[in-house]
Design an enzyme around this catalytic site. Sequence first.
Site, PDB file in Angstrom:
ATOM      1  N   LYS A 188       0.838  -1.195   0.000  1.00 37.36           N
ATOM      2  CA  LYS A 188       0.000   0.000   0.000  1.00 37.36           C
ATOM      3  C   LYS A 188       0.878   1.251   0.000  1.00 37.36           C
ATOM      4  O   LYS A 188       1.547   1.550   0.990  1.00 37.36           O
ATOM      5  CB  LYS A 188      -0.908   0.031   1.242  1.00 37.36           C
ATOM      6  CG  LYS A 188      -1.982   1.099   1.114  1.00 37.36           C
ATOM      7  CD  LYS A 188      -2.336   1.751   2.420  1.00 37.36           C
ATOM      8  CE  LYS A 188      -1.789   3.116   2.651  1.00 37.36           C
ATOM      9  NZ  LYS A 188      -2.030   4.143   1.663  1.00 37.36           N
ATOM     10  N   GLU A 264      10.100   1.186  10.249  1.00 36.93           N
ATOM     11  CA  GLU A 264      11.121   2.211   9.961  1.00 36.93           C
ATOM     12  C   GLU A 264      10.420   3.538  10.150  1.00 36.93           C
ATOM     13  O   GLU A 264       9.604   3.937   9.320  1.00 36.93           O
ATOM     14  CB  GLU A 264      11.615   2.102   8.512  1.00 36.93           C
ATOM     15  CG  GLU A 264      12.316   0.819   8.174  1.00 36.93           C
ATOM     16  CD  GLU A 264      13.759   0.805   8.627  1.00 36.93           C
ATOM     17  OE1 GLU A 264      14.262   1.866   9.047  1.00 36.93           O
ATOM     18  OE2 GLU A 264      14.373  -0.263   8.584  1.00 36.93           O
ATOM     19  N   CYS A 299      13.869  10.670   5.977  1.00 39.19           N
ATOM     20  CA  CYS A 299      13.805  10.155   7.356  1.00 39.19           C
ATOM     21  C   CYS A 299      15.091  10.420   8.108  1.00 39.19           C
ATOM     22  O   CYS A 299      15.076  10.714   9.289  1.00 39.19           O
ATOM     23  CB  CYS A 299      13.475   8.670   7.345  1.00 39.19           C
ATOM     24  SG  CYS A 299      14.616   7.686   6.363  1.00 39.19           S
ATOM     25  N   GLU A 398       9.728  15.480  15.191  1.00 40.35           N
ATOM     26  CA  GLU A 398      10.119  15.462  13.783  1.00 40.35           C
ATOM     27  C   GLU A 398       9.211  16.398  12.990  1.00 40.35           C
ATOM     28  O   GLU A 398       7.993  16.323  13.105  1.00 40.35           O
ATOM     29  CB  GLU A 398       9.982  14.038  13.228  1.00 40.35           C
ATOM     30  CG  GLU A 398      10.433  13.933  11.799  1.00 40.35           C
ATOM     31  CD  GLU A 398      10.163  12.562  11.197  1.00 40.35           C
ATOM     32  OE1 GLU A 398       9.062  12.026  11.417  1.00 40.35           O
ATOM     33  OE2 GLU A 398      11.047  12.036  10.523  1.00 40.35           O
TER      34      GLU A 398
HETATM   35  P1  NDP Z   1       2.334   8.110   7.761  1.00 37.72           P
HETATM   36  O1  NDP Z   1       2.589   7.212   8.921  1.00 37.72           O
HETATM   37  O2  NDP Z   1       1.281   9.129   7.868  1.00 37.72           O
HETATM   38  O3  NDP Z   1       1.965   7.250   6.484  1.00 37.72           O
HETATM   39  C1  NDP Z   1       2.746   6.194   6.051  1.00 37.72           C
HETATM   40  C2  NDP Z   1       1.869   5.169   5.385  1.00 37.72           C
HETATM   41  O4  NDP Z   1       0.998   4.608   6.369  1.00 37.72           O
HETATM   42  C3  NDP Z   1       0.990   5.753   4.297  1.00 37.72           C
HETATM   43  O5  NDP Z   1       0.897   4.838   3.242  1.00 37.72           O
HETATM   44  C4  NDP Z   1      -0.330   5.919   5.028  1.00 37.72           C
HETATM   45  O6  NDP Z   1      -1.445   5.930   4.189  1.00 37.72           O
HETATM   46  C5  NDP Z   1      -0.333   4.689   5.889  1.00 37.72           C
HETATM   47  N1  NDP Z   1      -1.290   4.772   6.988  1.00 37.72           N
HETATM   48  C6  NDP Z   1      -1.799   5.886   7.572  1.00 37.72           C
HETATM   49  N2  NDP Z   1      -2.678   5.545   8.532  1.00 37.72           N
HETATM   50  C7  NDP Z   1      -2.727   4.202   8.564  1.00 37.72           C
HETATM   51  C8  NDP Z   1      -3.456   3.248   9.342  1.00 37.72           C
HETATM   52  N3  NDP Z   1      -4.314   3.627  10.279  1.00 37.72           N
HETATM   53  N4  NDP Z   1      -3.250   1.945   9.099  1.00 37.72           N
HETATM   54  C9  NDP Z   1      -2.367   1.542   8.157  1.00 37.72           C
HETATM   55  N5  NDP Z   1      -1.681   2.392   7.368  1.00 37.72           N
HETATM   56  C10 NDP Z   1      -1.850   3.704   7.573  1.00 37.72           C
HETATM   57  O7  NDP Z   1       3.737   8.728   7.383  1.00 37.72           O
HETATM   58  P2  NDP Z   1       4.016   9.800   6.251  1.00 37.72           P
HETATM   59  O8  NDP Z   1       3.423   9.382   4.959  1.00 37.72           O
HETATM   60  O9  NDP Z   1       3.658  11.113   6.820  1.00 37.72           O
HETATM   61  O10 NDP Z   1       5.588   9.655   6.063  1.00 37.72           O
HETATM   62  C11 NDP Z   1       6.467  10.415   6.771  1.00 37.72           C
HETATM   63  C12 NDP Z   1       7.060   9.606   7.920  1.00 37.72           C
HETATM   64  O11 NDP Z   1       7.789   8.499   7.406  1.00 37.72           O
HETATM   65  C13 NDP Z   1       8.063  10.425   8.695  1.00 37.72           C
HETATM   66  O12 NDP Z   1       7.866  10.194  10.069  1.00 37.72           O
HETATM   67  C14 NDP Z   1       9.394   9.841   8.242  1.00 37.72           C
HETATM   68  O13 NDP Z   1      10.446  10.010   9.141  1.00 37.72           O
HETATM   69  C15 NDP Z   1       9.062   8.408   8.036  1.00 37.72           C
HETATM   70  N6  NDP Z   1      10.063   7.786   7.177  1.00 37.72           N
HETATM   71  C16 NDP Z   1      10.946   6.886   7.739  1.00 37.72           C
HETATM   72  C17 NDP Z   1      11.941   6.294   6.988  1.00 37.72           C
HETATM   73  C18 NDP Z   1      12.883   5.281   7.582  1.00 37.72           C
HETATM   74  O14 NDP Z   1      13.524   4.548   6.838  1.00 37.72           O
HETATM   75  N7  NDP Z   1      12.993   5.204   8.894  1.00 37.72           N
HETATM   76  C19 NDP Z   1      12.107   6.641   5.565  1.00 37.72           C
HETATM   77  C20 NDP Z   1      11.149   7.586   5.078  1.00 37.72           C
HETATM   78  C21 NDP Z   1      10.167   8.127   5.874  1.00 37.72           C
HETATM   79  P3  NDP Z   1      -2.026   7.288   3.541  1.00 37.72           P
HETATM   80  O15 NDP Z   1      -1.097   8.388   3.858  1.00 37.72           O
HETATM   81  O16 NDP Z   1      -2.067   6.952   2.129  1.00 37.72           O
HETATM   82  O17 NDP Z   1      -3.370   7.470   4.092  1.00 37.72           O
END
Ligand code: NDP
Length: 494
Positions: A188, A264, A299, A398
């Site tokens: 997803k 992650e 990230c 963050e």
């Molecule tokens: P989110 O947690 O908001 O979203 C990540 C994914 O989770 C999206 O596909 C989102 O769907 C999905 N999601 C949201 N709510 C749910 C739920 N209730 N159940 C299951 N899936 C869900 O993160 P962001 O998109 O805002 O990404 C930024 C974050 O990612 C930052 O904190 C960043 O640091 C982290 N990150 C970490 C990395 C690492 O390697 N450690 C690398 C890159 C980013 P949708 O948004 O489509 O609704």
Amino acid sequence: MDQTKIDALRAQPVAPFDHLIDGRHVPASDGGRMDVISPIDGTVLTSVAAGTAADMDAAIASARAAFEDGRWAGQPPAARKKVLMKWADLIEANALELAVLGVRDNGTEIGMALKAEPGSAAGTIRYYAEALDKLYGEIATTPQDILGMIHREPVGVVGAIIPWNFPMMIGAWKLGPALAMGNSVVLKPSETASLSLLRMAALALEAGVPPGVLNVVTGAGSVVGQTLGLSMNVDVLAFTGSGATGRRLMEYAAASNMKRVYLELGGKSPNIVFADAPDLDEAAKVAAAGIFRNAGQVCVAGSRLLVEASIHDDFVAAVVKATEAMRVGDPLRTDTHIGAVNSEGQLNVNLGFVKTAQAEGGNVMTGGGRILAETGGYYMAPTVVTDVTRDATLAQREVFGPVLGVTAFETEADAVALANATVYGLAGAAWTANLGRAHRMVRAVRTGVMHINTYGGADGTVPLGGVGQSGNGSDKSLHAIDKYVNLKTAWIKL
Ligand code: NDP
């Protein structure tokens, strides 16, 4: 990079995208669609299927059936390798098209996108394809009358959930090792960055990944993501995203089949500059690039700059100069250093953090606001805030945007204490010409990655994972394979 080719690609209309389920492109079961807004100018680029729980269940069922009948897991390793190598070749052959599509969707500057997205994704898939027939099982050191063997078996169905910032690269970090080991996957992507990943998945089919082995379902996390997390038919969840969603996934696992969950998550990574750094000008330029590339939506971004007090003012001046030299704007121009923020919502979050930082005593040395609003796109001036105290919001939360907080320190011990004073532990750096201090910093700063005299740039041969609330498990390197296999013992009496 050829600007003319990029311009030609961006002029092409983007047809609507559907899910990829069971080897077919299918719309949402209720016909629902979501507009895809381009952060470059705020216009509607195209639409994707707004997935339903039924869509996700269909994808999971397809992945399960594909796994159980052995159409992929049952193939000889050399056959899987050949297909994955071909997939990597196809990604490379279509790299510019994939990168431009991705940039139109998520706003990353094209120079970085081309390298970090199709370039890195192809490299990752090739790395695991090459590895898959070189990973032997083990024979244990048993008594003479026993043969003890350890097999690595695929887990079955892997659910992958990824964010918006680097969909192809992060997608490949999950897909590469999971598919190499014979699993089926349901992925997803983020609502705000699905297109390039969908296109990349279509190339997997073209390369020969059998139908059902790789499924992509688009839509809201709260609908399709939750269904994936709660499924009784998914064996492992591999997630990259925020801590808040990571927490939910752990709850979903506990509430369903106790599937393994690998997270992650975010970071608040310290970039520590000592007065004895070998080249302070270079350190200042890298510090600016290390937070501002991809508009801070990285990230491992070095979002906390910790500077030895004796050089603080001069070093901040050099960072501000380097920051102001970075060109912000149209991410599809090859001379742009910083592209668009992914969405209007995220832009407003970033601006809110700047306001809070000021209210808490921070001084904005450059940036601080929205720019280029006349384009309709979501651009923010890269922002440097000094006088950020240890417990300030900007030091603890963050932002995931182009905002750098600066804090001065007196001694090495102070620097370590500051560096470790967050719930996160993803990445960090120390700049010093003192070899002993460099090694001490690697040991003392609690992170998954520690850079010395550089920031970022680690390739696929080394793991990326966090400690503390930055997550668990690692992407990249051979260690990532452990997430997608079960160890099975065979204990044979001879
Ligand atoms: P989110 O947690 O908001 O979203 C990540 C994914 O989770 C999206 O596909 C989102 O769907 C999905 N999601 C949201 N709510 C749910 C739920 N209730 N159940 C299951 N899936 C869900 O993160 P962001 O998109 O805002 O990404 C930024 C974050 O990612 C930052 O904190 C960043 O640091 C982290 N990150 C970490 C990395 C690492 O390697 N450690 C690398 C890159 C980013 P949708 O948004 O489509 O609704």
